[in-house]
Enzyme design. Sequence first.
Site, mmCIF file in Angstrom:
data_model
loop_
_atom_site.group_PDB
_atom_site.id
_atom_site.type_symbol
_atom_site.label_atom_id
_atom_site.label_comp_id
_atom_site.label_asym_id
_atom_site.label_seq_id
_atom_site.Cartn_x
_atom_site.Cartn_y
_atom_site.Cartn_z
ATOM 1 N N ASP A 1 0.852 -1.112 -0.020
ATOM 2 C CA ASP A 1 -0.077 0.118 -0.098
ATOM 3 C C ASP A 1 0.941 1.116 0.121
ATOM 4 O OD1 ASP A 1 -2.384 1.768 0.344
ATOM 5 O OD2 ASP A 1 -3.417 -0.174 0.781
ATOM 6 N N GLU B 1 -9.588 2.804 -5.870
ATOM 7 C CA GLU B 1 -9.435 4.004 -5.223
ATOM 8 C C GLU B 1 -8.361 4.802 -6.321
ATOM 9 O OE1 GLU B 1 -11.136 3.688 -0.792
ATOM 10 O OE2 GLU B 1 -8.884 3.576 -1.185
ATOM 11 N N HIS C 1 -2.486 3.102 -4.753
ATOM 12 C CA HIS C 1 -2.086 2.548 -3.417
ATOM 13 C C HIS C 1 -0.686 1.951 -3.553
ATOM 14 C CE1 HIS C 1 -5.746 3.030 -1.118
ATOM 15 N NE2 HIS C 1 -6.603 2.498 -2.124
#
Length: 773
Positions: A205, A345, A280
């Site tokens: 991440d 995302e 990420h």
Amino acid sequence: MKVNPIYPYILTLVILLSGCDRPEKITFKESDISIIPRPKELKFREGAFVFDRETVFVTGEEYRKIAEILTGKFRKAAGWEPEIVNSQPSGNYVAFRKDETLEDEAYALSVTENSVTISAAGYSGFLYGLETLRQLLPVEIESAALQGNLTWAVPTVEIQDSPRFPWRGLMLDVSRHFFPKEYVLKVIDGLAFHKMNILHFHLVDDQGWRIEIEKYPKLTEIGGYRVDKEDMHWNARPVPDPSEKATYGGFYTREDIKEIVAYAKENGIEVVPEIEMPAHVMSAIASYPELSCKREPIMIPSGGVWPITDIYCAGKESTFEFLENVLTEVMELFPSRYIHVGGDEATKTNWKTCPHCQKRIKEEGLAGVEELQSYFMKRIEKFVSSKGRVMLGWDEILEGGLAPGATVMSWRGIQGGWEASAQGHDVVMTPVSHCYFDYYQGPQDSEPLAFNAYTPLSKVYGFDPVVDSMSVNQARHVLGGQANLWSEYIPTTSHSEYMIYPRLTALAETVWSPKEGRDWNDFTARLEHMFKRYDELGINYARSAYTIMADAKVDKDQKVTIALTTEFPDTDIRYVLNEENLASADKYTTPIEITGTTTVRASRFENDKPVGKVFEKTFTWHKAVGKKVTYANEWNKNYPGSGTYNMVNVLRGGKDFHDGQWQAWIGNDMEVVIDLEEPAELTKVTVGSMENQGAGIYYPIRVEVLLSDDGKNFKKANEIQRDYAKNGNADLKDFPVTFPPQSARYIKVKATNLGKTPNGGNTWLFVDEIVVE
């Protein structure tokens, strides 16, 4: 196969044991049989099997590791260890018997007075049969210390059991906070004990790269560490300065990964690695800036990042070369059928201006950056498929078109899973509503810091991976479900364990046991027995389901009543009012009526003694309690509080903005008029509010109070103003407006919304009570 009830009646077993001057009686009853997850079919028979020094386990070398799980426990707790043998004696044995007619993970457990037989088709079935036998033994079998002269007896039963779903998982985020290998192995133990079979390993991440990749050593040398800002709230940590030394972090070596995977295999667990892309990945870009569109050096963030714009460049061939090399090494270490590649995302701001990305869009005939992400994921899926694996991704991979061989993990609710299954894709359901274990599991004021949402134990138990609106064919594509434990707010292994248990226990039953056999009251009774096992195992489980909560109601006659509840049914709650001593508490049976400012203290009792956290809350009576309130701007439908009496019901909201005590407005101000019904002398009006900037909730920037005798002509009494200030915490604050004594019947209260966040989005204004004095 027809499912029989597990506990159709209470059966009492009397065992006469020799070796003492007089026979010892051991009695089993219904409540002693507390298996979780609940088996598909269970029948009692009179009698019992007793383990002693002469008991042997009969199995070949293939299943020896499984037998050692229980024989090792006898060695520690009983002081003797049953021998594992190849040939079956005439009695006093536990035998593993191969039965090819059973499904892969199914087992049959037959306990007689003379022997125990576990039948299964293969490794997992024998493992689950043994774990069930383990739960039939006294809880002391879990102890690491010698338990003295206990009788290790189990009731005679016949069990036929198999899982409802093939995917029963837990996602462990080790990127935001790194957890040592030893803890990961302990998590695997817990999964196997609950008959779970998937560890989803979130290794990458923005805040850390946690797996050694030989071809790209900087991924762990640089990407594995960040500047230590652990003393600050996750969402209030500044961007690190390049001069600051990165000291917080860690990573798993290739040997660590091999050990984790091998240990998981011994425990029937498939480890599914997640290598995030295209977002990420700031830890990777900090290590190799050329992977991004801008090629600019960045620091690994020490805390929260939003929006996520530093993502892989989708236009460069070198990006895909890098990812294919990384995935190749990952697949060498993880034999899992599934490779998780994230896909969530991604804010595509840089793709819109990147010449490489725009060139790719043009050459491939794509409509825009959304289809560019689809191109990205389809290309990765093709590579993963070429290696004989299945690509798994979060439900954002649906956007722009889904790769043909991909499996979807639906997290933003159920819609992604519904759409993917309708298109013929397999899905794993893990919606935020039921499966996010980084959310609070009890009232926020009594819990350690967590993500500001609420997933109590009972909500988890209500989870079902199959949606009612799915067709029969769609339901066939539902592999199962899993819990997700993101670790932004979880810095320690002890905290991680607290967030996992007992919610994992509830989830285990939802994905294993037949839906029609599930019952909350029955489950909680069995769970209380499981807690005793957790105590022996040294598991730091949460007792949040016992936490006492209050619900206040105001009726049309302005009568205020306080109801006290816990998640567990039939909890013995006792309470006192004001200064009374808790030792003389009254048993709570019906809602408490209050007529003035009252402090309620309550506790759960066991054996006539208070246990656990004491509930204490003061309900402040004021001149507007139960009075009529009219609204100039109606509250948002998602946050209605308790309706028109919410502002004057004496019950204050907590830090959980979903607790039903808050009314909210987005982008709009609050303006209400309270009718006191007759003139009263007033000196202060207080507005209770909340701030949680990470969720878009901001304190008001002005509170104004106006008074009137006729409800038409209002005169300002006073106002207070407050400038916006950055705040990374979830906080509660009262805004008192004071003024010289004045007589009035009507009170107009205005709270001004900030309006726009620093990033330009609309802000929420939350209010729980208007206190009139």
